[in-house]
Design an enzyme around this catalytic site. Structure first.
Site, PDB file in Angstrom:
ATOM      1  CD  GLU A   1     -32.843  46.571  -1.617  1.00 21.22           C
ATOM      2  OE1 GLU A   1     -32.343  45.720  -0.814  1.00 21.22           O
ATOM      3  OE2 GLU A   1     -31.674  46.967  -2.243  1.00 21.22           O
TER       4      GLU A   1
ATOM      5  CB  CYS B   1     -30.827  49.830  -8.521  1.00 20.00           C
ATOM      6  SG  CYS B   1     -31.896  48.300  -8.268  1.00 20.00           S
TER       7      CYS B   1
ATOM      8  CD  GLU C   1     -28.720  54.387  -9.128  1.00 22.81           C
ATOM      9  OE1 GLU C   1     -29.540  55.063  -8.188  1.00 22.81           O
ATOM     10  OE2 GLU C   1     -28.579  53.216  -9.010  1.00 22.81           O
TER      11      GLU C   1
END
Ligand code: ADP
Length: 482
Positions: A250, A284, A383
């Site tokens: 993940e 996230c 990100e």
């Protein structure tokens, strides 16, 4: 200073070969604790213990598994205030967020206690006369868990609980920044009656403890949550290891929240403020791209800016704090660097971004909102993992949808609209693993699958009953009853 907290290997609490200091990001003078760091040899011991414990644990009864998981759940839930405070203190999310995360960890263990009782197989007809075909699921073996700092108890819980539920044994390597919650969780697990070696805690670095797990032939599977770069390395290591390991990753997100002209402005602003900035934007699933159509753009930006002005950034455990500090100096430096990158690229820093002084020295930053961003800017593609979001203007729904999907990630996506037509179309056409309507992209249930597509995830989904895809392997058995 209190004693150095130990690792848990083969049913014993053992000293390490170094120490990691757990610093409170709300007050860098506050040392939350000191934790023993495991080295390569200790990690190998933990793997050996998990291997030795596997045959018996994988044959344990559903009742034994239920009892252990249920006991773990009960203790976590009964101590959620205390553990939530520890979590908020070491990670910097607010006290209510910390308590909420701990409660979620407890609920996850309860869910998988029940799942232990529900594992069944299938019996099918053979295409050959007289044969029986059975399809069953078995534990995978020793599972190495490598977890990040942003959910110090929930992410370990959603890996450890299903692993134990399905009969695997565990070597758990938490992120070095948050050993406190990992240690507290491990103490609870250690008290649950599991046989020695079934669960092991090894605090340490990715390059030593993590690497040992990746290279060791006796680790059958790796479950990882963290950055894309590390995820890629882990995937390569798992494939190169002999035998190859099963793995599940993940990783990041650059999650779009689309706001359409017909959105309820209050709902949209709440979804954006929560999704982009709560937990200091360190999720996230954070709503880091706000894609807003022309007709509502200025109203939305004005209302969101007003909302941000009302957010209190302060010590994570202080009552009334909405946004805690950034987790550490490195992350703060990264957030600040992106503020400059965004401005250099031509986006407008419409609000926030300043470093803030509070009563105690900590990594405080005013939540930052960019406007006039375009989807090709680095602030819209990479990100940031902090309290930073950018507003991207879209002509209409079609363009907003196209922008939302134009990303290498695919974890979560949201749309704010009062139109059933657009909501339905977005749910169907979003290229994300999780889609929200009139909700933040972050904030999910614990009993249904969690995960994404494209660069965000690799392998089977976690959480809910889907987690069995990660933590079991299928066996097909043929019998010719003579
Ligand atoms: P984050 O930005 O959330 O810290 P990372 O991917 O750097 O994301 O870290 C997530 C987890 O992966 C941490 O537990 C970290 O120690 C571990 N890790 C980092 N590098 C490696 C590596 N090369 N091998 C194994 N584990 C690693």
């Amino acid at each position: 200073m209190n004693a150095i907290l130990k690792n848990f290997i083969a049913g014993e609490w053992v000293d390490g070969s170094g120490v990691t200091r757990n610093i409170n990001p709300s007050n860098t003078n506050d040392v939350v604790g000191e934790y023993a760091k495991a080295d390569r040899a200790q990690t190998e011991k933990a793997i050996a213990a998990a291997k030795a414990a596997f045959p018996a644990w994988s044959r344990s009864t559903p009742q034994e598994r239920y009892d252990a998981l249920n006991k773990i759940s009960a203790e976590i839930l009964s101590r959620k205030e205390e553990l939530g405070r520890l979590l908020a203190r070491e990670e910097g999310k607010t006290l209510p967020e910390g308590i909420g995360e701990v409660a979620r960890a407890g609920q996850i263990f309860a869910f998988f206690a029940g799942e232990a009782l529900r594992l069944t197989g299938e019996k099918g007809a053979s295409v050959r006369p007289g044969l029986d075909v059975e399809i069953t699921r078995e534990a995978v073996g020793v599972v190495g868990m490598i977890t990040p700092w942003n959910f110090p108890i929930a992410i370990p819980a959603w890996k450890i609980a299903p692993a134990l539920c399905y009969g695997n044994t565990v070597v758990f390597k938490p992120a070095e920044l948050v050993p406190g919650s990992a240690h507290a969780l491990s103490e609870i697990i250690a008290r649950s009656g599991l046989p020695a070696g079934v669960f092991n805690l090894v605090v340490g670095s990715g390059s030593v403890v993590g690497q040992t797990l990746l290279e060791h032939p006796d680790v059958a599977a790796i479950s990882f949550t963290g950055s894309v770069g590390t995820g890629r390395k882990i995937a390569q290591a798992c494939v190169l290891s002999n035998p190859m390991k099963k793995f599940q990753l993940e990783m990041g997100g650059k999650n779009p929240l689309v706001v359409l002209d017909d959105a309820d402005v209050k709902v949209a602003v709440e979804a954006a403020a929560n999704g982009a900035y709560f937990s200091t934007g360190q999720r996230c699933t954070a709503s880091s791209r706000l894609i807003v159509t022309e007709g509502i753009h200025d109203t939305f930006v004005a209302a969101l800016t007003e909302r941000l002005k009302g957010l209190v950034v302060d010590d994570a455990v202080k009552q009334g704090t909405h946004i805690g500090p950034v987790v550490d100096a490195n992350q703060l430096e990264q957030d600040q660097r992106y503020l400059k990158i965004g401005q250099d690229e031509g986006a407008k820093l419409a609000w926030g971004g300043e470093l803030l002084n509070r009563e105690t020295p900590g990594f405080y930053m005013q939540p930052a909102l960019f406007t006039e961003a375009t989807n090709n800017m680095r602030i819209a593609r990479e990100e940031i993992f902090g309290p930073v979001a950018c507003v991207i203007r879209a002509k209409n729904y079609d363009e907003a949808l196209a922008i939302s999907n134009d990303t290498e990630f695919g974890l979560a996506a949201g749309v704010c609209t009062t139109s059933l037509k657009y909501a339905s179309h977005f749910k169907r056409n979003s290229e994300a693993g999780m889609v929200m309507v009139n909700l933040p992209t972050a904030g999910v249930d614990y009993h249904v699958p969690f995960g994404g597509r494209k660069g965000s995830s690799y392998g089977a989904r976690e959480q809910g009953s889907y987690a069995r895809e990660v933590y079991t392997t299928v066996k097909t058995a043929y019998t010719f009853p003579v």
